[in-house]
Enzyme design. Structure first.
Site, PDB file in Angstrom:
ATOM      1  N   LEU A 115      -6.379  -0.937  -7.087  1.00  0.00           N
ATOM      2  CA  LEU A 115      -7.731  -0.475  -6.809  1.00  0.00           C
ATOM      3  C   LEU A 115      -7.759  -0.070  -5.347  1.00  0.00           C
ATOM      4  O   LEU A 115      -7.241  -0.806  -4.493  1.00  0.00           O
ATOM      5  CB  LEU A 115      -8.751  -1.594  -7.036  1.00  0.00           C
ATOM      6  CG  LEU A 115      -9.198  -1.886  -8.475  1.00  0.00           C
ATOM      7  CD1 LEU A 115     -10.055  -3.150  -8.499  1.00  0.00           C
ATOM      8  CD2 LEU A 115      -9.969  -0.719  -9.056  1.00  0.00           C
ATOM      9  N   ASP A 116      -8.350   1.082  -5.028  1.00  0.00           N
ATOM     10  CA  ASP A 116      -8.360   1.497  -3.630  1.00  0.00           C
ATOM     11  C   ASP A 116      -9.253   0.569  -2.800  1.00  0.00           C
ATOM     12  O   ASP A 116     -10.020  -0.234  -3.342  1.00  0.00           O
ATOM     13  CB  ASP A 116      -8.751   2.967  -3.474  1.00  0.00           C
ATOM     14  CG  ASP A 116     -10.153   3.283  -3.946  1.00  0.00           C
ATOM     15  OD1 ASP A 116     -11.082   2.542  -3.565  1.00  0.00           O
ATOM     16  OD2 ASP A 116     -10.339   4.263  -4.689  1.00  0.00           O
ATOM     17  N   LYS A 117      -9.138   0.695  -1.505  1.00  0.00           N
ATOM     18  CA  LYS A 117      -9.798  -0.236  -0.576  1.00  0.00           C
ATOM     19  C   LYS A 117     -11.305  -0.298  -0.788  1.00  0.00           C
ATOM     20  O   LYS A 117     -11.919  -1.369  -0.680  1.00  0.00           O
ATOM     21  CB  LYS A 117      -9.485   0.189   0.867  1.00  0.00           C
ATOM     22  CG  LYS A 117     -10.032  -0.752   1.928  1.00  0.00           C
ATOM     23  CD  LYS A 117      -9.628  -0.279   3.317  1.00  0.00           C
ATOM     24  CE  LYS A 117     -10.177  -1.207   4.400  1.00  0.00           C
ATOM     25  NZ  LYS A 117      -9.776  -0.760   5.757  1.00  0.00           N
ATOM     26  N   SER A 119     -12.975   0.255  -3.537  1.00  0.00           N
ATOM     27  CA  SER A 119     -13.365  -0.135  -4.892  1.00  0.00           C
ATOM     28  C   SER A 119     -13.244  -1.646  -5.058  1.00  0.00           C
ATOM     29  O   SER A 119     -12.566  -2.318  -4.282  1.00  0.00           O
ATOM     30  CB  SER A 119     -12.486   0.582  -5.919  1.00  0.00           C
ATOM     31  OG  SER A 119     -12.609   1.984  -5.792  1.00  0.00           O
TER      32      SER A 119
END
Length: 258
Positions: A115-117, A119
């Site tokens: 999951l990106d930062k 999210s």
């Protein structure tokens, strides 16, 4: 199947090996004291010979008790973690706010499907590399479900275009399930994992993501797990997960005619 069932996987031995009594204890045969008694009474065979007290077991050694080969197993780790915003999905501990330092689990684990930062939500972590690869392969059509909030009102045209496929990263995204929750929020189920896919899809349609939360990976759900905490995946969840992975693999073989 009972939740008390212990998830296990075969454990690699170090070059130096471990003492035989610990090997037997870790394998769940008996306690260390019980193992010493078995060794003393000549009940353990190592590489065809009666084992000796204090003997060390190294990779490739064959340990037999009552005619059955004993393998060393360790607990299989499969965690469901509710990742907060701002935490980087990286195992590089030199990176600020990295996942490993935040989790502070004490055992080596790696994430499945980052999951990106910016999210948050469900992130699976495991020590099983094969399981990680099987889930991560988008070709297997593994579902990942998200709740997304955007910066302006959603209309039917947006829903239709998102679900039908959007041109990003020199490709058209696979068809997916999209359902409007309210004027600014929608639910989306993906079966692929392109880089920042949902954010890029929204941007291509002139929307900006304000909040992105993953709530499910295949049959594993986030539910009411508090943010910043993790839980062990139950044996029932694990069994269903493995069954689904196996069925998907068989489906691929049938489609390819193999």
């Amino acid at each position: 199947m009972s939740q008390k069932k212990i998830l296990t996987e075969e454990k690699d031995l170090t070059d130096n090996g471990i003492r035989l009594n610990k090997y037997l204890s870790d394998s769940g045969i008996c306690s260390r004291r019980g193992a010493d008694k078995l060794i003393e009474n000549g009940k353990i065979i190592v590489n065809g010979k009666t084992a000796l007290m204090g003997q060390r077991i190294k990779k490739g050694d064959k340990v037999v008790y009552e005619g059955r080969e004993i393998k060393l197993y360790e607990k299989l780790i499969l965690l469901a973690f509710n990742k907060p915003r701002g935490i980087e999905c990286t195992t590089n501990t030199d990176t600020k706010n990295n996942l490993i330092d935040y989790l502070n689990y004490g055992r080596k684990v790696f994430y499945i499907g980052r999951l990106d930062k910016d999210s948050h939500g469900l992130l699976l972590l495991t020590n099983d590399g094969d399981l990680c690869n099987m889930i991560a392969k988008s070709v297997n059509n593994h579902e990942k479900e998200y709740i997304v909030r955007v910066n302006k009102k959603i209309d039917n045209d947006f829903i239709q275009k998102m679900s039908g496929g959007v041109q990003i990263l020199d490709t058209t995204t696979k068809k997916c399930k999209v359902k409007k929750i309210d004027d600014y929020t929608f639910n989306i189920i993906l079966t692929q994992g392109l880089n920042r896919q949902i954010r890029r899809m929204c941007e291509a349609l002139s929307y900006k993501v304000i909040d992105l939360k993953r709530i499910r990976v295949m049959n594993i759900k986030l539910s009411n797990l508090p943010e910043g905490t993790y839980r062990e995946v139950s044996s029932e969840e694990y069994d269903t997960l493995r069954k689904n992975l196996k069925n998907n693999k068989l489906g691929e073989k049938n489609e390819s005619g193999k």
